[in-house]
Write an enzyme that holds these catalytic residues in place. Structure first.
Site, PDB file in Angstrom:
ATOM      1  N   HIS A 313     -53.366 -12.398 -11.929  1.00 48.27           N
ATOM      2  CA  HIS A 313     -52.265 -11.729 -12.607  1.00 48.27           C
ATOM      3  C   HIS A 313     -52.514 -11.774 -14.101  1.00 48.27           C
ATOM      4  O   HIS A 313     -53.041 -12.758 -14.620  1.00 48.27           O
ATOM      5  CB  HIS A 313     -50.930 -12.407 -12.271  1.00 48.27           C
ATOM      6  CG  HIS A 313     -49.732 -11.575 -12.629  1.00 48.27           C
ATOM      7  ND1 HIS A 313     -49.226 -11.536 -13.909  1.00 48.27           N
ATOM      8  CD2 HIS A 313     -48.952 -10.757 -11.876  1.00 48.27           C
ATOM      9  CE1 HIS A 313     -48.170 -10.721 -13.927  1.00 48.27           C
ATOM     10  NE2 HIS A 313     -47.986 -10.242 -12.713  1.00 48.27           N
ATOM     11  N   ASP A 371     -47.812  -9.243  -4.918  1.00 52.02           N
ATOM     12  CA  ASP A 371     -48.183  -7.981  -4.268  1.00 52.02           C
ATOM     13  C   ASP A 371     -48.955  -8.216  -2.974  1.00 52.02           C
ATOM     14  O   ASP A 371     -48.872  -7.425  -2.035  1.00 52.02           O
ATOM     15  CB  ASP A 371     -49.048  -7.126  -5.205  1.00 52.02           C
ATOM     16  CG  ASP A 371     -48.322  -6.779  -6.490  1.00 52.02           C
ATOM     17  OD1 ASP A 371     -47.168  -6.360  -6.401  1.00 52.02           O
ATOM     18  OD2 ASP A 371     -48.911  -6.935  -7.567  1.00 52.02           O
TER      19      ASP A 371
END
Length: 436
Positions: A313, A371
């Site tokens: 991320h 996700d």
């Protein structure tokens, strides 16, 4: 914000006089150097592509500590909110700064429920799209069109208009997403049922048909509600910054949120969970779990062009705190639906195991992000891959509108106007066409 004890001094090696700039402290996180007078004092701008070192606003809504893997909404850890609160409570918190009591929650939920229907003419607007259009292409059009139907609340400088627009947007997004889905599969639109919960109502509009009674599965209802909570806000990301920049011109809230929807569509942002599931399906076509090791070796090879989606991320340099919560929900949903042996979930677990053990991924802190799991959950629920980002937009709407309202209420806010480092041609004269 308050002035720090120290000041920043900018000195130049060419003998130009040094410049002192104030340093401000927030309640938590890095201090900031105030460079607002830099151009007036030096004739220079700062250069910061992507604004990675620039605070463009002050905000009291969401705080992320990427090194600790911490996400706070109004000071509350995401783990506590996702475990102890539902999405309506989270919306109230983001919009108004506090968690409601039982009476406050009931009143807020009723306000949202009273605005779940959309103008009937939105159906005719939908019919102008191709049936195979991407849901996000449809959503950017539908959300922007809301300002044409609800122009009694489009004055962004009117606090009452901003408040009713916030409620309308939160209430109508599930209806619009479900309409986009029903249109794509050729089924009749289902009207909202306001006795259902926010997530339950969305499920009903998505999956019910007029020919049979639809019963909401409480496990899936809880899972969707958690997805909404985990995605409700995420500080000054690309789409939130887009909403703020768009809103800074004084445009109406619906147009600003439509701009956020358009930005979220990008595969590097909201489209990441769609890209993640597509990656899992590609590995499945290659041969499934037996090919995971081969796939991960391709990921390590910079020349292969193969990317590992759903890991790492931009902000979190540690484990994404939302990923652990989403993993729990993923297991609950698959167990409730009898899909524990789902090949894609097994494939995902095999990928995760390698990423958490292989030195290449560990050293780069490529941990699973939210996700990675939310795509598997949505697929299990029956939400098509192309609709994943629209569901994300549905959840993020409350964060966008809270950030927009905060910006409008900030006495220091100005219309956004980033500067540039110009590298084009210097001044030159136009020659007559015969001499060019």
């Amino acid at each position: 914000m308050k002035l720090a004890d120290n000041k920043a001094t900018l000195s130049f090696s060419n003998g130009s006089p040094s410049v002192e700039m104030p340093v401000y402290q927030g309640s938590v996180g890095p201090d900031v150097v105030d460079i607002r007078k830099l151009y007036a004092q030096t004739g220079m701008f700062t250069y910061d592509p992507g604004f990675l070192s620039t605070a463009a606003c002050q905000s009291a809504i969401t705080y992320i500590d990427g090194d600790k893997g911490e996400l706070l909404y109004r000071g509350y850890p995401i783990e506590q909110l996702a475990t102890n609160c539902d999405f309506m409570e989270t919306c109230h918190l983001l919009l108004y700064g506090n968690l409601p009591n039982a009476a406050g929650k009931a009143e807020f939920t009723k306000r949202v429920s009273n605005h779940t229907m959309v103008n009937e003419q939105m159906q005719f607007f939908l019919r102008g799209f191709r049936r195979d259009a991407h849901p996000m292409a449809i959503m950017t059009g539908l959300v922007g069109a809301l300002s044409a139907f609800y122009h009694d609340s489009t004055d962004i400088n009117n606090p009452e208009h901003r408040d009713i627009s916030a409620i309308r947007l939160i209430a109508k997004m599930p209806t619009l997403v479900a309409m986009a889905y029903k249109y794509s599969v050729g089924q009749p639109f289902m009207y909202p049922k306001n006795h259902l919960s926010y997530a339950g109502n969305f499920m009903h509009m998505m999956f019910a048909t007029p020919c049979a009674e639809y019963v909401v599965n409480p496990v899936i209802e809880r899972a969707l509600d958690r997805i909404f909570v985990l995605h409700a806000d995420h500080e000054q990301n690309a789409s939130t910054s887009t909403v703020r920049l768009c809103g800074s011109s004084g445009t109406n809230p619906f147009a600003a949120i439509a701009a956020g929807v358009a930005c979220l569509w990008g595969p590097a942002h909201g489209g990441a969970n769609e890209a993640c599931l597509n990656m899992l399906e590609d590995i499945q076509k290659m041969g499934g779990i037996s090919k995971v090791g081969q796939f991960m070796e391709q990921v390590k090879d910079k020349n292969s062009g193969v990317k590992l989606m759903g890991f790492g991320h931009r902000v979190y340099k540690n484990y994404d705190p939302r990923a652990k919560l989403m993993q729990e929900t993923c297991k609950e949903v698959l167990a409730a639906l009898g899909l524990e042996n789902d090949p894609l979930f097994k494939l995902a677990m095999a990928l995760e195991k390698i990423a958490l053990e292989d030195e290449y991924f560990v050293s780069r802190k490529l941990y699973p992000n939210v996700d990675f799991y939310s795509g598997i959950v949505q697929r299990a629920i029956g939400i098509p891959v192309g609709l994943f980002t629209a569901v994300f937009a549905l959840a993020r709407t409350v964060g966008w509108i809270a950030q927009l309202n905060e910006m409008i209420g900030d006495p220091e806010y100005k219309i956004g106007r980033p500067r540039q480092l110009f590298t084009g041609s210097v001044r030159r004269d136009v020659l007559p066409i015969a001499k060019r």
